[in-house]
Scaffold this motif. Structure first.
Motif, PDB file in Angstrom:
ATOM      1  N   LEU A  27       9.232   5.020  -2.927  1.00  0.00           N
ATOM      2  CA  LEU A  27       8.798   3.863  -3.494  1.00  0.00           C
ATOM      3  C   LEU A  27       8.965   2.553  -2.623  1.00  0.00           C
ATOM      4  CD1 LEU A  27       7.978   2.303  -6.224  1.00  0.00           C
ATOM      5  CD2 LEU A  27      10.160   2.314  -6.880  1.00  0.00           C
ATOM      6  N   GLY A  28       9.821   2.800  -1.598  1.00  0.00           N
ATOM      7  CA  GLY A  28      10.209   1.554  -0.680  1.00  0.00           C
ATOM      8  C   GLY A  28      11.228   0.621  -0.906  1.00  0.00           C
ATOM      9  N   THR A  84       6.841  -4.832  -1.573  1.00  0.00           N
ATOM     10  CA  THR A  84       5.374  -4.947  -1.743  1.00  0.00           C
ATOM     11  C   THR A  84       4.945  -3.364  -1.855  1.00  0.00           C
ATOM     12  OG1 THR A  84       3.421  -5.303  -0.737  1.00  0.00           O
ATOM     13  CG2 THR A  84       5.266  -4.916   0.866  1.00  0.00           C
ATOM     14  N   THR A  85       3.869  -3.227  -2.457  1.00  0.00           N
ATOM     15  CA  THR A  85       3.389  -1.755  -2.739  1.00  0.00           C
ATOM     16  C   THR A  85       2.838  -1.410  -1.299  1.00  0.00           C
ATOM     17  OG1 THR A  85       1.122  -2.647  -3.573  1.00  0.00           O
ATOM     18  CG2 THR A  85       2.792  -1.814  -5.003  1.00  0.00           C
ATOM     19  N   ASP A  86       2.762  -1.955  -0.354  1.00  0.00           N
ATOM     20  CA  ASP A  86       2.066  -1.664   0.881  1.00  0.00           C
ATOM     21  C   ASP A  86       3.357  -0.796   1.538  1.00  0.00           C
ATOM     22  OD1 ASP A  86       0.008  -2.815   0.834  1.00  0.00           O
ATOM     23  OD2 ASP A  86       0.446  -4.386   2.156  1.00  0.00           O
ATOM     24  N   TRP A  87       4.601  -0.816   0.939  1.00  0.00           N
ATOM     25  CA  TRP A  87       5.794   0.031   1.357  1.00  0.00           C
ATOM     26  C   TRP A  87       5.703   1.507   1.019  1.00  0.00           C
ATOM     27  CZ3 TRP A  87      10.478  -3.955   0.762  1.00  0.00           C
ATOM     28  CH2 TRP A  87      10.303  -4.990   1.469  1.00  0.00           C
ATOM     29  N   GLY A 105      -3.868  -0.127  -4.460  1.00  0.00           N
ATOM     30  CA  GLY A 105      -4.648  -0.658  -3.212  1.00  0.00           C
ATOM     31  C   GLY A 105      -3.550  -1.334  -2.341  1.00  0.00           C
ATOM     32  N   ARG A 106      -4.270  -1.948  -1.192  1.00  0.00           N
ATOM     33  CA  ARG A 106      -3.363  -2.749  -0.381  1.00  0.00           C
ATOM     34  C   ARG A 106      -3.145  -3.796  -0.897  1.00  0.00           C
ATOM     35  NH1 ARG A 106      -1.091   1.016   1.987  1.00  0.00           N
ATOM     36  NH2 ARG A 106      -0.216  -0.054   3.371  1.00  0.00           N
ATOM     37  N   ALA A 107      -2.070  -4.704  -0.953  1.00  0.00           N
ATOM     38  CA  ALA A 107      -1.754  -5.685  -1.221  1.00  0.00           C
ATOM     39  C   ALA A 107      -2.507  -7.037  -0.714  1.00  0.00           C
ATOM     40  CB  ALA A 107      -0.296  -6.170  -1.520  1.00  0.00           C
TER      41      ALA A 107
END
Length: 162
Positions: A27-28, A84-87, A105-107
């Motif tokens: 999940l990061g 961030t969801t990018d992680w 998707g990408r933040a």
């Protein structure tokens, strides 16, 4: 005492309590691990400052490391940098999709997430169609939205990009 790699391997077994198909590492939210002769400190960043799952994650991280013989476990929360969801890595995104949750998707780089911005189509995790409809920005948890697929008729959650 466990090595850094061994600590991360243990933490890979700790599932996200809201999305148990991925670990807290995937999940990061696990940002760092510090090992001293006195014990292990795990630094975590919440997905958002009010995330109710963080207490459960903290307890699960401590329990997993204590079960592996670490005598003293400290979990330190940090809000900076903001999660961030990018992680979320590509393998974890695929696990989400297979579980029936559309991965984020990408933040936006440097932007704020708002409920009024135009959103790209979300691919159905079951059939892959992008002929989907947003039903609600608010899903079973604050980090998810509810969609439905016109192609296969399935409802599904989307893990929102932040």
């Amino acid at each position: 005492m466990l090595t850094r790699d061994e600590v991360f391997a243990v933490l890979q077994t700790v599932p996200d309590p809201e999305v148990p198909v991925i670990s807290v590492v995937e999940l990061g939210v696990v940002r760092d691990v510090d090992i001293t002769p006195d014990g292990v400190t795990v630094t975590m960043t919440p997905t958002y400052s009010g995330c109710p799952a963080m207490r459960e994650m903290e307890a699960d991280v401590k329990a997993a490391l204590l079960a592996r013989g670490v005598r003293n476990v400290t979990v330190r929360m940090t809000l900076s940098p903001a999660w961030t969801t990018d992680w979320i890595g590509e393998e974890a995104r695929e696990k989400l999709r297979r579980y029936g949750i559309a991965p984020p998707g990408r933040a936006d780089q440097g932007g704020f997430v708002t409920l009024t911005r135009a959103r790209p189509a979300v691919a159905c995790p079951f059939c892959g169609s992008t002929d989907t409809v947003l039903q609600s920005e608010f899903g079973s948890t604050a980090c998810k939205a509810i969609h439905s697929c016109r192609a296969c008729g399935s409802p599904f959650d989307e893990f929102k990009a932040l």
